[in-house]
Write a protein that holds these residues in place. Structure first.
Motif, short mmCIF file in Angstrom:
data_model
loop_
_atom_site.label_atom_id
_atom_site.label_comp_id
_atom_site.label_asym_id
_atom_site.label_seq_id
_atom_site.Cartn_x
_atom_site.Cartn_y
_atom_site.Cartn_z
N LEU A 1 -22.43 15.10 -76.41
CA LEU A 1 -23.44 16.14 -76.29
C LEU A 1 -24.77 15.49 -75.93
CD1 LEU A 1 -24.37 19.13 -76.75
CD2 LEU A 1 -24.84 18.45 -79.13
N TYR A 2 -25.44 16.06 -74.91
CA TYR A 2 -26.75 15.57 -74.48
C TYR A 2 -27.78 16.69 -74.60
CZ TYR A 2 -24.36 11.56 -72.44
OH TYR A 2 -23.62 10.43 -72.26
N LYS A 3 -29.00 16.28 -74.89
CA LYS A 3 -30.13 17.21 -74.87
C LYS A 3 -31.22 16.59 -74.01
CE LYS A 3 -33.34 19.85 -77.77
NZ LYS A 3 -33.77 20.14 -79.15
N HIS A 4 -31.53 17.27 -72.91
CA HIS A 4 -32.48 16.73 -71.93
C HIS A 4 -32.06 15.34 -71.47
CE1 HIS A 4 -35.09 20.12 -72.60
NE2 HIS A 4 -35.26 19.82 -73.91
N GLY A 5 -30.75 15.12 -71.34
CA GLY A 5 -30.24 13.86 -70.83
C GLY A 5 -30.10 12.77 -71.86
N VAL A 6 -30.50 13.04 -73.11
CA VAL A 6 -30.38 12.05 -74.18
C VAL A 6 -29.21 12.44 -75.08
CG1 VAL A 6 -31.51 10.98 -76.17
CG2 VAL A 6 -32.85 11.56 -74.13
N ARG A 7 -28.32 11.47 -75.32
CA ARG A 7 -27.15 11.78 -76.11
C ARG A 7 -27.52 12.03 -77.57
NH1 ARG A 7 -22.53 7.61 -75.57
NH2 ARG A 7 -23.78 6.45 -77.05
N ASP B 1 -26.45 4.43 -74.89
CA ASP B 1 -25.80 4.05 -76.14
C ASP B 1 -26.77 4.22 -77.29
OD1 ASP B 1 -23.58 3.42 -74.76
OD2 ASP B 1 -23.88 1.24 -74.80
N LEU B 2 -26.31 4.82 -78.35
CA LEU B 2 -27.10 4.95 -79.56
C LEU B 2 -26.70 3.86 -80.53
CD1 LEU B 2 -27.00 8.80 -80.16
CD2 LEU B 2 -28.79 7.47 -79.04
N PRO C 1 -8.26 3.84 -70.60
CA PRO C 1 -9.12 3.65 -69.45
C PRO C 1 -10.57 3.98 -69.73
CG PRO C 1 -7.96 5.71 -69.26
CD PRO C 1 -7.42 5.04 -70.48
N THR C 2 -11.45 3.52 -68.80
CA THR C 2 -12.88 3.77 -68.92
C THR C 2 -13.16 5.26 -68.90
OG1 THR C 2 -13.30 1.71 -67.78
CG2 THR C 2 -15.13 3.28 -67.88
N PRO C 3 -14.04 5.73 -69.76
CA PRO C 3 -14.31 7.16 -69.81
C PRO C 3 -15.13 7.63 -68.62
CG PRO C 3 -15.79 6.01 -71.27
CD PRO C 3 -14.84 4.99 -70.74
N PRO C 4 -15.25 8.93 -68.44
CA PRO C 4 -16.02 9.47 -67.33
C PRO C 4 -17.50 9.24 -67.54
CG PRO C 4 -15.37 11.21 -68.79
CD PRO C 4 -14.68 9.98 -69.27
N PRO C 5 -18.30 9.42 -66.50
CA PRO C 5 -19.76 9.24 -66.64
C PRO C 5 -20.32 10.14 -67.72
CG PRO C 5 -19.12 9.44 -64.34
CD PRO C 5 -17.91 9.78 -65.15
N MET C 6 -21.40 9.68 -68.35
CA MET C 6 -22.01 10.43 -69.43
C MET C 6 -23.23 11.22 -68.97
SD MET C 6 -21.62 7.79 -72.55
CE MET C 6 -20.02 7.13 -72.99
N ALA C 7 -23.75 10.92 -67.81
CA ALA C 7 -24.87 11.69 -67.28
C ALA C 7 -24.34 12.94 -66.61
CB ALA C 7 -25.64 10.83 -66.29
N ALA D 1 -19.27 10.75 -82.31
CA ALA D 1 -20.34 10.66 -81.33
C ALA D 1 -20.62 9.22 -80.97
CB ALA D 1 -21.60 11.30 -81.89
N ALA D 2 -19.60 8.38 -81.10
CA ALA D 2 -19.79 6.95 -80.89
C ALA D 2 -19.78 6.60 -79.42
CB ALA D 2 -18.69 6.19 -81.60
N VAL D 3 -20.21 5.39 -79.15
CA VAL D 3 -20.25 4.90 -77.78
C VAL D 3 -18.91 4.34 -77.40
CG1 VAL D 3 -22.69 4.34 -77.97
CG2 VAL D 3 -21.00 2.62 -78.55
N PHE D 4 -18.64 4.25 -76.14
CA PHE D 4 -17.45 3.58 -75.66
C PHE D 4 -17.81 2.14 -75.41
CE2 PHE D 4 -13.44 3.15 -73.69
CZ PHE D 4 -13.61 2.13 -72.79
N SER D 5 -17.40 1.28 -76.31
CA SER D 5 -17.68 -0.14 -76.16
C SER D 5 -16.83 -0.92 -77.11
CB SER D 5 -19.16 -0.45 -76.45
OG SER D 5 -19.47 -0.15 -77.77
N LYS D 6 -16.70 -2.17 -76.87
CA LYS D 6 -16.00 -3.08 -77.78
C LYS D 6 -17.05 -4.03 -78.29
CE LYS D 6 -11.38 -4.77 -78.18
NZ LYS D 6 -10.11 -4.88 -77.50
N LEU D 7 -17.52 -3.79 -79.51
CA LEU D 7 -18.68 -4.51 -79.99
C LEU D 7 -18.32 -5.93 -80.42
CD1 LEU D 7 -20.23 -1.70 -82.20
CD2 LEU D 7 -20.71 -2.25 -79.82
#
Length: 792
Positions: free
Chosen positions: A24-30, A122-123, A136-142, A170-176
């Motif tokens: 979920l984004y608000k004004h482009g910010v997740r 990323d938050l 697989p890599t997720p779709p664009p977030m913008a 609401a997590a990011v897609f990444s391998k920390l």
């Protein structure tokens, strides 16, 4: 109201919902929105302007029995969703409440501008948390371009959103890298909760939790909480022990049970695919420790996918690379690639944990029918067959398990190998060493300690059996088997108060089954408590496996010299066993009767019952039991032939070696070779208290010394029988050794002691059949020693 036409992205007001990645984004910010709140939003957006009932939400997002307080959970989720959207229940802009009915989306949907650029925001995550979503890599977030799609496609993307949100929040897609990992000590418990299964497919119920438990338990790093402990904790919470344990209840169970980490899982349908995820949280603080998810997979890939998720979770929770590498069997090999087989196996284990051995068999059989390569299920069948006296089945199943051990987990290899060494090869020392190595590798595991206790009982080492059994019960006081093993060890050590206390504790914990009540009968018999014996008989009255108590009753009655009554009880025991399909128990009843008749000198009856046993189990022909009967009825040639045949095929199990030595010794006595008889028994002296011995070697040695005129040594051997009632009381060697002791004292000229011994045997045989040959002999001998007493 028009439906959105982009199946991936929905716009309303300043908000943009990317369904594929569940963001979920608000004004482009997740904006962080996780779990049920996002899933509810996706459902509302799927049918804008339409009522989504509370019942629909419950069925979709709160499966049956998942939450007890559904109303509170739903209200909290709606409140959270409104907070994120800046909405109001009194003056709604987006989500309208229809009292007592449900909710609907009333906002205006619009289309985003076409964009060819992708961006990712990323938050920051809470310290110590791990979120991993596999490729697989997720779709664009913008904002993404609009693509025309049908309502069917839209619903598919909405479903994906609900699933993905449940999986990744609401997590990011990444391998920390460099994240803080949980650190578990040897005493830290890990709770594996039941899976939240929203697919509607019952095949996943229980099976996914079982697979997760197996995969975590494969590693020595994890001390997985036992299901039986979970059930007890639920009872302490005034809940049914059958309640499913899922978040948020799992955290409370985890806290009450003193565990450190709770691992919860979920599976959700996405079209014709399934998405699996695992979460780990700190039970005390509720902090997220890890979240591992995989994209939707086909049904036949669910177990494989779950295995990959568990492996990643293990790494995230701090397991070292060394143990991850060493203990990382693919889950479909450690268990089975068949979900149906795994579910059947899980049901079997559930039955067995409650002491229902016979009832577990159909489930294990179903498991191997569904997957003929299911190694550990064959091993379970072998272990249960052993407990049910199904000797031929036990060897067959364990051989099948052993032949399939190449690609199973290390823990299961220990289990299968040890049972194979015991029940197929009879190599008890090798099995004991395997169990010891198992205890060193998996220090939290109660099973090897429990089985060590059983094997020490089998070889006649009750003190070590007690020590191992105590550890098993300490590690798992929530399963019926440790109570049975430890109480049996106390019985074999003739420590009857302790045995009774353990059994009563099992009953108090509602973990008593046939084994516990059989042991209580033996304790009552040893303590001459007729009322307690009757209580156990009554307990078995309506039980399907009452053959166990009938056999014990028969042995007790036979020992008192009531041969006719004993014959009837043995017959009833065999019939009860056959009615339940327990051929091994029926066979054992006929063998027990055949041997008792042989010890009393009733050759014709002994041979008739031996024939009945062989007719039931032809594979037992030429076995050690037959050798014993033949030796005691005086068929030396037959006894000798059987002994030679068995001895020619090593390895010889300890219990078999003991009985063969006794058969040879009796045969020597038949030929007047008492010294040879004593020599035959010398090698097996360390196993005088072993399973299936029952005082046989003590008694035979006493007969040999008596025949040699070594009355003092004979008395000592007969006394050993009477000093070990936990091993000997339910056998004919108890009264026969009393008679032997009386004769040994008489031979030494110790008349007073001899008279006392005769009185004891005649008192114990006060209700014996009057035509019992050995009783007539005892009365004549007593009359010569004490004419006045015999006249009375």
């Amino acid at each position: 109201m028009p439906k959105p036409i982009n199946p991936e992205t929905i716009i309303f007001g300043p908000f943009q919902v990317v369904l594929r990645s569940a963001e979920l984004y608000k004004h482009g910010v997740r904006i962080k929105l996780s779990g049920q709140p996002f899933a509810i939003l996706a459902m509302l957006l799927d049918r804008p302007g339409e009522l989504i009932t509370r019942e629909e939400l419950k069925q979709r997002l709160w499966p049956v029995d998942t939450f007890v307080d559904f109303e509170h959970s739903l209200n909290s989720a709606i409140k959270k969703l409104r907070q994120v959207l800046g909405d109001s229940a009194d003056e709604p802009r987006y989500i309208e409440t229809l009292p007592r009915r449900g909710y609907r989306f009333i906002g205006t949907l619009s289309s985003p501008p076409v964009s060819t650029e992708n961006s990712q925001v990323d938050l920051p995550l809470p310290s110590g948390s791990v979120v991993t979503v596999a490729s697989p890599t997720p779709p664009p977030m913008a904002p993404v371009a609009i693509a025309h799609a049908s309502n069917k496609h839209l619903r598919e993307w909405a479903a994906i959103a609900i699933v993905t949100m449940a999986i990744i929040g609401a997590a990011v897609f990444s391998k920390l890298s460099g994240h803080t990992r949980a650190s578990l000590s040897d005493t830290d418990w890990v709770l594996v909760s039941d899976f939240v299964n929203t697919t509607g497919d019952p095949i996943f119920d229980g099976s996914l939790k079982q697979a997760t438990t197996v995969k975590l338990s494969e590693s020595p790093y994890f001390n997985v909480m036992l299901d039986s402990k979970v059930r007890q904790t639920l009872q302490l919470m005034n809940r049914s022990p059958q309640d499913r344990v899922v978040p948020p209840m799992s955290r409370e169970v985890c806290q009450r049970a003193g565990a450190k980490v709770a691992v919860s899982g979920s599976i959700v349908a996405v079209g014709n695919k399934f998405a699996v995820s695992l979460d780990a949280e700190n039970c005390l603080t509720g902090a997220s420790l890890a979240h591992i998810a995989m994209p939707p997979q086909s049904r036949d890939q669910v177990l494989k996918t779950l295995g990959e998720v568990v492996s990643e979770l293990r790494r995230s929770l701090g397991e070292s690379l060394a143990t991850l590498t060493k203990f990382d069997t693919p889950i479909e090999q450690a268990t089975t690639p068949s979900l149906a087989a795994l579910k059947a196996y899980t049901e079997g284990d559930g039955m067995r944990s409650q002491g229902k051995e016979a009832e577990s068999v159909p489930y294990y059989k179903m498991a191997v029918d569904l997957d003929p390569e299911f190694a550990i299920a064959y091993a379970r069948l072998g272990a249960v067959s052993s407990n049910l006296q199904e000797v031929s089945n036990q060897a067959k199943y364990l051989q099948l398990a052993f032949d399939r051990r190449g690609h199973i987990s290390e823990r299961e290899k220990f289990y299968i190998a040890a049972h194979y060494y015991v029940d197929v090869r009879g190599e008890f020392p090798k099995a004991i060493e395997t169990y010891k190595l198992w205890t060193q590798t998996y220090v939290h595991d109660w099973v090897p300690f429990n089985n060590l206790s059983n094997e020490y009982v089998r070889i006649g080492d009750p003190q070590n059996a007690i020590s191992a059994g105590q550890v098993a019960l300490r590690l798992n006081p929530y399963h019926s088997l440790p109570y049975a093993a430890l109480s049996e060890a106390y019985v074999r050590a003739s420590r009857f108060p302790e045995a009774k206390a353990i059994c009563e504790r099992a009953i108090a914990e509602k973990l008593d089954g046939p084994m516990i009540h059989r042991i209580l009968y033996e304790v009552a018999d040893a303590e001459n408590d007729d009322h307690a014996m009757q209580r156990q008989v009554e307990w078995f009255a309506d039980k399907p496996i009452k053959t166990q108590i009938l056999d014990r009753q028969a042995l007790s009655v036979m020992r008192s010299g009531q041969v006719r009554k004993a014959r009837e009880l043995f017959r009833l025991s065999a019939e009860a066993a056959l009615q339940q399909g327990l051929k091994g128990y029926a066979d054992a009843a006929f063998i027990d009767l055949a041997e008792a008749e042989a010890y009393l000198g009733n050759s014709r009856e002994a041979l008739a019952n031996l024939a009945r046993s062989i007719a039931l189990s032809p594979e037992n022909k030429n076995g050690p039991d037959e050798a014993i009967v033949m030796a005691f009825v005086g068929d030396s040639s037959r006894a000798e032939a059987i002994v030679k045949k068995i001895s020619a095929s090593p390895p010889i199990p300890v219990t078999t070696a003991v009985r063969l030595a006794a058969a040879r010794a009796v045969d020597d006595l038949n030929h007047g070779d008492a010294k040879d008889a004593i020599e035959e028994l010398r090698a097996v002296a360390p196993y005088d208290l072993s399973d299936d011995n029952g005082g046989l070697t003590f008694y035979c040695r006493g007969l040999a010394y008596l025949k040699l005129g070594a009355a003092k040594e004979a008395a000592a051997e007969f006394q050993k029988v009477l000093d070990n009632p936990g091993v000997t009381k339910l056998t004919m060697f108890w009264p026969l050794s009393q008679l032997g002791l009386a004769r040994a004292y008489a031979s030494q000229g110790e008349t007073a002691k001899s008279v006392t011994a005769y009185r004891q045997i005649l008192t114990s045989w006060k209700n014996a059949d009057p035509d019992l040959t050995v009783l007539k002999q005892a009365k004549k001998e007593f009359a010569k020693l004490s004419p006045s007493d015999s006249a009375n």
